[in-house]
Design a protein around this motif. Structure first.
Motif, PDB file in Angstrom:
ATOM      1  N   PRO A 121      78.639  77.413  43.474  1.00 11.98           N
ATOM      2  CA  PRO A 121      77.386  77.551  44.238  1.00 11.98           C
ATOM      3  C   PRO A 121      76.934  76.255  44.890  1.00 11.98           C
ATOM      4  N   LYS A 122      77.511  75.128  44.484  1.00  8.45           N
ATOM      5  CA  LYS A 122      77.165  73.853  45.100  1.00  8.45           C
ATOM      6  C   LYS A 122      78.028  73.555  46.324  1.00  8.45           C
ATOM      7  N   LYS A 123      79.051  74.387  46.547  1.00  8.74           N
ATOM      8  CA  LYS A 123      79.872  74.306  47.752  1.00  8.74           C
ATOM      9  C   LYS A 123      80.063  75.718  48.297  1.00  8.74           C
ATOM     10  N   PRO A 166      67.773  73.887  43.574  1.00  7.31           N
ATOM     11  CA  PRO A 166      67.358  75.290  43.531  1.00  7.31           C
ATOM     12  C   PRO A 166      66.162  75.585  44.437  1.00  7.31           C
ATOM     13  N   LEU A 167      65.811  76.875  44.517  1.00  2.00           N
ATOM     14  CA  LEU A 167      64.787  77.329  45.446  1.00  2.00           C
ATOM     15  C   LEU A 167      63.427  76.693  45.185  1.00  2.00           C
ATOM     16  N   SER A 168      63.190  76.264  43.972  1.00  2.00           N
ATOM     17  CA  SER A 168      61.890  75.656  43.646  1.00  2.00           C
ATOM     18  C   SER A 168      61.623  74.403  44.474  1.00  2.00           C
ATOM     19  N   LYS A 169      62.682  73.779  45.012  1.00  3.06           N
ATOM     20  CA  LYS A 169      62.492  72.588  45.838  1.00  3.06           C
ATOM     21  C   LYS A 169      61.826  72.920  47.175  1.00  3.06           C
ATOM     22  N   ASP A 180      66.146  85.192  34.644  1.00  5.19           N
ATOM     23  CA  ASP A 180      65.319  86.353  34.969  1.00  5.19           C
ATOM     24  C   ASP A 180      64.812  86.314  36.399  1.00  5.19           C
ATOM     25  N   ASN A 181      64.496  85.120  36.899  1.00  6.12           N
ATOM     26  CA  ASN A 181      63.942  84.973  38.238  1.00  6.12           C
ATOM     27  C   ASN A 181      64.649  83.805  38.912  1.00  6.12           C
ATOM     28  N   ILE A 182      65.452  84.084  39.928  1.00 12.57           N
ATOM     29  CA  ILE A 182      66.244  83.046  40.586  1.00 12.57           C
ATOM     30  C   ILE A 182      65.355  82.008  41.265  1.00 12.57           C
ATOM     31  N   PHE A 183      64.142  82.385  41.635  1.00 12.98           N
ATOM     32  CA  PHE A 183      63.221  81.409  42.214  1.00 12.98           C
ATOM     33  C   PHE A 183      62.817  80.343  41.196  1.00 12.98           C
ATOM     34  N   GLU A 184      63.067  80.622  39.914  1.00 12.02           N
ATOM     35  CA  GLU A 184      62.723  79.675  38.853  1.00 12.02           C
ATOM     36  C   GLU A 184      63.961  79.030  38.230  1.00 12.02           C
ATOM     37  N   ALA A 185      65.130  79.207  38.852  1.00  9.68           N
ATOM     38  CA  ALA A 185      66.363  78.622  38.328  1.00  9.68           C
ATOM     39  C   ALA A 185      66.301  77.100  38.350  1.00  9.68           C
ATOM     40  N   LYS A 186      66.985  76.464  37.380  1.00 12.14           N
ATOM     41  CA  LYS A 186      67.053  75.012  37.282  1.00 12.14           C
ATOM     42  C   LYS A 186      68.399  74.519  37.825  1.00 12.14           C
ATOM     43  N   GLU A 187      68.460  73.232  38.124  1.00 14.18           N
ATOM     44  CA  GLU A 187      69.699  72.673  38.677  1.00 14.18           C
ATOM     45  C   GLU A 187      70.873  72.881  37.725  1.00 14.18           C
ATOM     46  N   GLU A 188      70.627  72.767  36.426  1.00 20.19           N
ATOM     47  CA  GLU A 188      71.712  72.916  35.458  1.00 20.19           C
ATOM     48  C   GLU A 188      72.225  74.353  35.349  1.00 20.19           C
ATOM     49  N   ASP A 189      71.505  75.317  35.934  1.00 21.70           N
ATOM     50  CA  ASP A 189      71.957  76.714  35.906  1.00 21.70           C
ATOM     51  C   ASP A 189      73.080  76.972  36.907  1.00 21.70           C
ATOM     52  N   PHE A 190      73.223  76.099  37.902  1.00 21.61           N
ATOM     53  CA  PHE A 190      74.202  76.314  38.970  1.00 21.61           C
ATOM     54  C   PHE A 190      75.568  75.792  38.522  1.00 21.61           C
ATOM     55  N   LYS A 191      76.471  76.717  38.247  1.00 24.52           N
ATOM     56  CA  LYS A 191      77.775  76.351  37.695  1.00 24.52           C
ATOM     57  C   LYS A 191      78.885  77.112  38.416  1.00 24.52           C
ATOM     58  N   ALA A 192      79.992  76.426  38.618  1.00 20.32           N
ATOM     59  CA  ALA A 192      81.176  77.083  39.172  1.00 20.32           C
ATOM     60  C   ALA A 192      81.742  78.054  38.134  1.00 20.32           C
ATOM     61  N   GLN A 193      82.179  79.222  38.618  1.00 16.07           N
ATOM     62  CA  GLN A 193      82.757  80.237  37.734  1.00 16.07           C
ATOM     63  C   GLN A 193      83.987  80.832  38.396  1.00 16.07           C
ATOM     64  N   THR A 194      84.872  81.347  37.575  1.00 10.67           N
ATOM     65  CA  THR A 194      86.062  82.034  38.081  1.00 10.67           C
ATOM     66  C   THR A 194      85.795  83.530  38.125  1.00 10.67           C
ATOM     67  N   HIS A 195      86.003  84.114  39.302  1.00  7.92           N
ATOM     68  CA  HIS A 195      85.802  85.548  39.494  1.00  7.92           C
ATOM     69  C   HIS A 195      87.165  86.219  39.694  1.00  7.92           C
ATOM     70  N   LYS A 196      87.292  87.430  39.177  1.00  9.98           N
ATOM     71  CA  LYS A 196      88.501  88.226  39.375  1.00  9.98           C
ATOM     72  C   LYS A 196      88.144  89.542  40.063  1.00  9.98           C
TER      73      LYS A 196
END
Length: 627
Positions: free
Chosen positions: A436-438, A251-254, A598-614
């Motif tokens: 989001p990881k690819k 995430p961006l915190s890195k 609430d703040n994407i700059f504070e997102a954690k690695e475990e927050d990044f998950k693949a999702q199905t969009h329609k």
């Protein structure tokens, strides 16, 4: 470390060393020969510190024609990028907006804005405007007013008329000069002008433009005293593959290890993640009312940085003022119109020759001469809107923008990759998995770019063939269709997650028989080329309000409306109109974790998950079609 690169790389029109070879600029059968030392042979240079009403002094460089047999108008550019070269014996290779205005003689003035380079004071990014100032209150409007007041009273052989111009950030300062304008200010040309940092440059509709991350060095570090040397350095990312670099720093915190809390602008970006009072107060669009000086807004149809600013600056002045107000948009990337480039190419697409020279001589010079040297009655002979059709590759003139003879027409995103004018009779959807990881690259080029430009016309075949990009296109067109104005995408979507970005691209699909030009990259062909015409993103949490974000409800059908900035493009007979929808555009835009935080700059690695969009088949795209 790279130093001072933004001065050249972003604007590409900055003042440089005078040690240049001879060159010529041609427009039709007119040629101006620019001698190696033209400025020092024809201009005198003076450097002064002009005192503002609160006592702060701003470094100002004045180039005056050596021919003192007549009086000249003053052309002023205020900049945060330095008015180098410093020293009264040091000259740049050119002065002024273009070689024609330089060759015919004008008093050219450059100023380091408050808190930048050799000026005193404290810098503030897009300093908030203060209406009804009292006492010694200052903003960029008062600094411009005080500067003009000093110039008209102290520079010899000026005719009492002042023009202001600038590209990008200097374009913002040009717009600012219109507020509480000095009576001597008669003509202003904001070009690629920033209008609001929540929609220009660093943020687009709430999405952070990661590709501008390195530029934060320029705007974020404060200096303690006037200087003629750069006080900031750019992060060394140690690779030529920026996609991989930013993927490794998710995430961006890195990325925090590259910028400390002494980078004021980075801290502002990380802290103010909604369109709060901080950003609202810095926007200038809402203040453009009762403007008196003549204005000519200039932009590039393929400017990845500043499309929102020019279009909305023109629109706001048009709606709220009764001045002379004109608009010019050409087939340019950021600042191309100020370059002496004969062949106009964006990415792989050639749009014509002499286009920037044509603008400089027949539009920009004519505008300033009319209001600063001529009758100044508004009868410039120029159209209100001078727009380049990026499909037909020709200029057209209009009495207003958008033109009066346009009609809204809706095309629907149908299953089976169809884009049709018929709405669906069934409730169906097109699905894709966004990881989001690819993430989907914004370009297939593997390179490090300081700020992206080429991708604005890039071939999108690499994206349309990915499973995480939805593609909808018309049948082969049987007649030309010209889009002239904004595009409104009305998506109906759902996601298995609680957060998502929505990126929409408008693409021109070329016929198979299209022949290559010498400008095409070796690995590409124009046969069936998928030229991006326009793209835009919306961070989905801001779908209802830029101030009050909200998560998605998993699997709930939700309306997401996304406006794409204006285009003027003819999809020619034999071509196809294509719409692409995706949820990553990396690393132009940072990857959304797709889990609401609430703040994407504070997102954690475990927050990044693949999702199905329609994307449901009652989704549509509303075009503004020229009739």
């Amino acid at each position: 470390m790279l130093k001072n690169i933004l001065f050249v790389a972003v604007l590409a029109i900055a003042l440089t060393s005078c040690k240049k070879v001879n060159k010529s600029v041609s427009v039709g059968d007119v040629k101006i020969e620019l001698e190696e030392n033209f400025p020092q042979e024809n201009y005198t240079k003076k450097e002064v510190m002009i005192e503002m009403r609160d006592g702060i002094k701003l470094h100002t460089t004045i180039y005056s024609p050596k021919d003192t047999s007549k009086d000249y108008p003053i052309l002023l550019k205020r900049t945060p990028y330095s008015c180098r070269p410093y020293g009264e014996n040091e000259f740049p290779s050119k002065v002024g907006p273009n070689p024609y205005l330089m060759e015919e003689g004008n008093i050219m003035v450059y100023q380091d804005v408050r808190g930048r380079w050799n000026s005193e004071g404290v810098y503030d990014n897009m300093r908030a405007y203060i209406p009804n100032k009292t006492g010694n209150q200052t903003d960029e409007a008062s600094d411009t007013y005080d500067t003009i007041e000093w110039l008209v009273n102290n520079v010899e052989h000026n005719n009492g008329n002042v023009g202001v111009y600038g590209i990008s950030y200097p374009g913002f300062y040009a717009t600012y000069s219109l507020l509480d304008a000095h009576p001597a200010l008669k003509a202003v040309s904001p070009q690629a002008c920033i209008g609001d940092f929540f929609f220009d440059d660093f943020i687009h509709n709430g999405a952070y433009l990661l590709s501008y991350w390195r530029a934060t060095s320029v705007f974020g570090y404060m200096k303690e005293e006037p200087t003629t040397e750069a006080w900031y350095e750019f992060p060394d990312i140690g690779t030529e593959d920026q996609y991989q670099f930013f993927l490794d720093h998710m995430p961006l915190s890195k990325l925090d290890k590259y910028y400390g809390d002494d980078n004021v602008f980075m801290e502002q970006l990380k802290t103010h993640v909604t369109y709060d009072e901080f950003w609202q107060s810095r926007g200038i669009i809402q203040h453009l009312k009762d403007i008196k000086p003549a204005t000519m807004i200039v932009g590039g149809q393929f400017d990845a940085e500043d499309l929102y600013g020019p279009y909305n600056t023109y629109e706001s002045i048009e709606e709220n003022s009764d001045n002379y107000n004109a608009l010019v948009f050409g087939p340019w990337s950021h600042g191309d119109w100020a370059r002496a480039r004969e062949r106009q190419v964006i990415g792989n697409i050639h749009f014509g020759d002499g286009i920037s020279d044509y603008f400089q001589k027949n539009i920009e010079t004519k505008f300033f001469n009319h209001f600063l040297k001529g009758e100044a009655n508004g009868s410039t002979g120029l159209p209100e809107a001078h727009m380049f059709d990026t499909g037909k590759k020709e200029w057209q003139s209009f009495e207003s923008w958008p033109p009066a003879n346009v009609k809204k027409e809706s095309f629907y995103l149908q299953t089976g990759e169809q884009l049709t004018m018929q709405s669906a009779s069934t409730s169906d959807s097109s699905n894709f998995i966004s990881d989001p990881k690819k993430p989907v690259p914004y370009s297939e080029d593997i390179k490090v770019v300081f700020t992206p430009r080429k991708f604005m016309t890039d071939d999108q075949r690499f994206a349309s063939r990915r499973p995480d990009v939805l593609t909808f296109e018309t049948k082969v067109l049987e007649e030309d269709i010209t889009l002239a104005g904004e595009i409104l995408t009305k998506l109906n979507v759902s996601t298995t997650g609680t957060a998502a970005d929505w990126i929409v691209k408008l693409v021109d699909v070329f016929p198979a028989e299209t022949e290559n030009t010498d400008d095409v990259q070796d690995h590409l062909k124009l046969s069936n080329y998928h030229m991006m015409v326009r793209s835009e993103t919306l961070r989905g949490r801001f779908r209802n309000s830029m101030t009050n974000p909200e998560p998605f409800v998993p699997n709930q059908k939700t309306a997401v409306n996304l406006k794409l900035q204006d285009v003027f493009h003819t999809f020619k007979k034999g071509h196809k109109i294509q719409i692409q929808v995706q949820s990553t555009f990396f690393p132009y835009i940072d990857a959304n974790p797709q889990t609401y935080v609430d703040n994407i700059f504070e997102a954690k690695e475990e927050d990044f998950k693949a999702q199905t969009h329609k994307v449901y088949n009652d989704s549509s795209v509303e075009f503004t079609v020229l009739k």
